[in-house]
Design a protein around this motif. Structure first.
Motif, PDB file in Angstrom:
ATOM      1  N   VAL A 124      13.329  81.214  60.616  1.00 45.84           N
ATOM      2  CA  VAL A 124      12.862  81.279  59.231  1.00 45.84           C
ATOM      3  C   VAL A 124      11.801  82.366  59.095  1.00 45.84           C
ATOM      4  O   VAL A 124      10.824  82.396  59.854  1.00 45.84           O
ATOM      5  N   ALA A 125      12.004  83.265  58.151  1.00 44.19           N
ATOM      6  CA  ALA A 125      11.045  84.320  57.868  1.00 44.19           C
ATOM      7  C   ALA A 125       9.928  83.773  56.983  1.00 44.19           C
ATOM      8  O   ALA A 125       9.764  82.562  56.860  1.00 44.19           O
ATOM      9  N   TRP A 126       9.179  84.670  56.352  1.00 43.74           N
ATOM     10  CA  TRP A 126       8.039  84.211  55.559  1.00 43.74           C
ATOM     11  C   TRP A 126       8.043  84.911  54.205  1.00 43.74           C
ATOM     12  O   TRP A 126       8.835  85.808  53.951  1.00 43.74           O
ATOM     13  N   GLY A 127       7.171  84.459  53.329  1.00 44.46           N
ATOM     14  CA  GLY A 127       7.027  85.037  52.004  1.00 44.46           C
ATOM     15  C   GLY A 127       7.237  83.999  50.922  1.00 44.46           C
ATOM     16  O   GLY A 127       7.668  82.873  51.176  1.00 44.46           O
ATOM     17  N   LYS A 128       6.929  84.380  49.683  1.00 43.05           N
ATOM     18  CA  LYS A 128       7.004  83.446  48.565  1.00 43.05           C
ATOM     19  C   LYS A 128       8.429  82.945  48.346  1.00 43.05           C
ATOM     20  O   LYS A 128       8.641  81.769  48.038  1.00 43.05           O
ATOM     21  N   THR A 129       9.410  83.829  48.489  1.00 38.97           N
ATOM     22  CA  THR A 129      10.796  83.423  48.266  1.00 38.97           C
ATOM     23  C   THR A 129      11.196  82.297  49.213  1.00 38.97           C
ATOM     24  O   THR A 129      11.745  81.275  48.784  1.00 38.97           O
ATOM     25  N   ILE A 130      10.916  82.465  50.497  1.00 38.98           N
ATOM     26  CA  ILE A 130      11.289  81.446  51.482  1.00 38.98           C
ATOM     27  C   ILE A 130      10.473  80.175  51.278  1.00 38.98           C
ATOM     28  O   ILE A 130      10.996  79.060  51.395  1.00 38.98           O
ATOM     29  N   TYR A 131       9.209  80.327  50.941  1.00 37.37           N
ATOM     30  CA  TYR A 131       8.375  79.154  50.652  1.00 37.37           C
ATOM     31  C   TYR A 131       8.946  78.358  49.481  1.00 37.37           C
ATOM     32  O   TYR A 131       9.043  77.126  49.533  1.00 37.37           O
ATOM     33  N   ASP A 132       9.354  79.059  48.428  1.00 39.27           N
ATOM     34  CA  ASP A 132       9.904  78.384  47.243  1.00 39.27           C
ATOM     35  C   ASP A 132      11.233  77.702  47.550  1.00 39.27           C
ATOM     36  O   ASP A 132      11.526  76.624  47.029  1.00 39.27           O
ATOM     37  N   VAL A 133      12.064  78.335  48.383  1.00 41.86           N
ATOM     38  CA  VAL A 133      13.315  77.698  48.788  1.00 41.86           C
ATOM     39  C   VAL A 133      13.017  76.387  49.517  1.00 41.86           C
ATOM     40  O   VAL A 133      13.643  75.350  49.252  1.00 41.86           O
ATOM     41  N   ALA A 134      12.057  76.424  50.438  1.00 43.27           N
ATOM     42  CA  ALA A 134      11.694  75.215  51.186  1.00 43.27           C
ATOM     43  C   ALA A 134      11.213  74.112  50.255  1.00 43.27           C
ATOM     44  O   ALA A 134      11.530  72.933  50.447  1.00 43.27           O
ATOM     45  N   GLU A 135      10.447  74.492  49.233  1.00 44.80           N
ATOM     46  CA  GLU A 135       9.951  73.507  48.280  1.00 44.80           C
ATOM     47  C   GLU A 135      11.082  72.835  47.502  1.00 44.80           C
ATOM     48  O   GLU A 135      10.995  71.661  47.148  1.00 44.80           O
ATOM     49  N   GLN A 136      12.163  73.566  47.254  1.00 47.04           N
ATOM     50  CA  GLN A 136      13.272  73.041  46.462  1.00 47.04           C
ATOM     51  C   GLN A 136      14.293  72.264  47.291  1.00 47.04           C
ATOM     52  O   GLN A 136      15.145  71.571  46.728  1.00 47.04           O
ATOM     53  N   MET A 148      12.680  77.687  63.608  1.00 50.58           N
ATOM     54  CA  MET A 148      11.788  78.568  64.357  1.00 50.58           C
ATOM     55  C   MET A 148      11.092  79.562  63.437  1.00 50.58           C
ATOM     56  O   MET A 148      11.729  80.150  62.568  1.00 50.58           O
ATOM     57  N   GLN A 149       9.814  79.750  63.636  1.00 51.10           N
ATOM     58  CA  GLN A 149       9.020  80.729  62.894  1.00 51.10           C
ATOM     59  C   GLN A 149       9.239  82.109  63.502  1.00 51.10           C
ATOM     60  O   GLN A 149       8.955  82.335  64.672  1.00 51.10           O
ATOM     61  N   LEU A 150       9.741  83.047  62.713  1.00 48.86           N
ATOM     62  CA  LEU A 150      10.164  84.340  63.239  1.00 48.86           C
ATOM     63  C   LEU A 150       9.058  85.376  63.344  1.00 48.86           C
ATOM     64  O   LEU A 150       9.198  86.369  64.068  1.00 48.86           O
ATOM     65  N   VAL A 151       7.975  85.199  62.619  1.00 50.66           N
ATOM     66  CA  VAL A 151       6.893  86.178  62.639  1.00 50.66           C
ATOM     67  C   VAL A 151       5.566  85.435  62.589  1.00 50.66           C
ATOM     68  O   VAL A 151       5.475  84.340  62.029  1.00 50.66           O
TER      69      VAL A 151
END
Length: 323
Positions: A124-136, A148-151
């Motif tokens: 899993v990468a990072w950023g607002k887009t990925i954070y918002d997907v996780a929230e939904q 796994m955290q990629l960065v």
């Protein structure tokens, strides 16, 4: 739930029960709101309120089939152009940029569970887009899944640091989580090399190199992009990469229009997965939002980082034109 036509008064059904009864009559028995109002001896407006309450309590989950989004013309054309396995194309709608972003995020969250299998290792990468997907994401159990955290992480004021993104995805899938316990960028290449040699960090880096599926977004190289606003790159460093042909940022690494790595001052100080390790995985799921990120998204597609794409019709059309 009862399915006969005997009229029952709300005196016999009260509280939470009548909310569930209303939802059952509407969604399972197929009665319209007027029929339900007559059955329960309440007003139609009350039925509407009960159905809304059922949604708010999480009793009702409605989804359109993925085929509605990945079999129409725009999705097929995008797959043919870039050799993708599947594309999930959301309609633009009429809600402006925020509404479009919300649709893409929801589409990615609805689609993702069906793309994962027991035993997968999801990077899993990072950023607002990925954070918002996780929230939904809805709570779903996928057996033996590892996230796994990629960065490495950054002390970002926005709340969507890399460790939060990976942890939230893992929590929603009841999965094991391997976080990368280092900053995304260090002050010197020497410190970065020393940390990479530490047993704990070396094991974590080795683990993420074996992910078989990835979930990521690609950032732009605009001055206000997350790579600059989060402190990963200074404006001077960003301009240095742009001068060398960079058009996008993937997991903190810069790529050119063909998706190839662009070397620069951050490379030896960056803590995270190497770009070559992200290519040609079993599945790479790119979530792309906004016209300003289309060049970066196309670069990622050309570079072989993505097999699946979630975006909307206008962005898909722009990707086709640019490609």
């Amino acid at each position: 739930m009862p399915q006969n036509s005997t009229r029952r008064s709300t005196k016999q059904i009260s509280g939470e029960d009548i909310v569930v009864e209303t939802a059952w009559l509407y969604y399972q028995d197929g009665l319209n709101q007027s029929d339900i109002a007559s059955r329960l001896q309440v007003s139609r407006a009350t039925v509407v309120n009960y159905l809304q309450e059922a949604r708010e309590r999480g009793y009702i989950h409605t989804k359109l089939s993925p085929e509605a989004f990945n079999t129409h013309r725009a999705a097929v054309a995008l797959c043919e152009r870039y050799g993708l396995k599947a594309a999930y194309i959301m309609p633009d709608g009429t809600g402006g940029m925020d509404g479009q972003a919300s649709r893409i995020i929801r589409g990615a969250a609805d689609w993702l569970p069906s793309l994962l299998e027991p035993g997968d290792r999801l990077g899993v990468a990072w950023g607002k887009t990925i954070y918002d997907v996780a929230e939904q994401l809805e709570q779903t159990v996928i057996a033996d899944l590892t996230v796994m955290q990629l960065v490495g992480s950054m002390a970002t004021p926005y709340g969507f640091s890399a460790d939060v993104c990976s942890s939230n995805v893992a929590r929603k899938f009841s999965a094991k989580c391997i976080n990368l316990h280092v900053p995304a960028i260090l002050s010197s290449a020497q410190i970065a090399a020393t940390l990479r040699a530490e047993t704990l960090i070396a094991n974590q880096l080795d683990a993420i190199s074996h992910c078989n599926k990835t979930l990521f977004a690609v950032g732009s190289c605009l001055p206000d992009s997350h790579v600059a606003s989060s402190g990963v790159a200074t404006q001077k460093e960003l301009q240095d990469y742009i001068a060398k042909g960079a058009v996008g940022v993937l997991c903190g690494r810069f790529i050119d229009a063909n998706g190839d790595p662009v070397s620069g001052p951050l490379d030896d100080r960056m803590m995270g997965i190497e770009l070559d390790m992200l290519r040609h995985r079993d599945m790479g799921i790119l979530v792309s939002i906004g016209a300003d990120r289309v060049p970066a998204a196309v670069a990622a597609l050309k570079g072989g980082y993505a097999t699946h794409v979630v975006t909307n019709q206008s962005c898909a059309a722009a990707m086709m034109e640019l490609g």
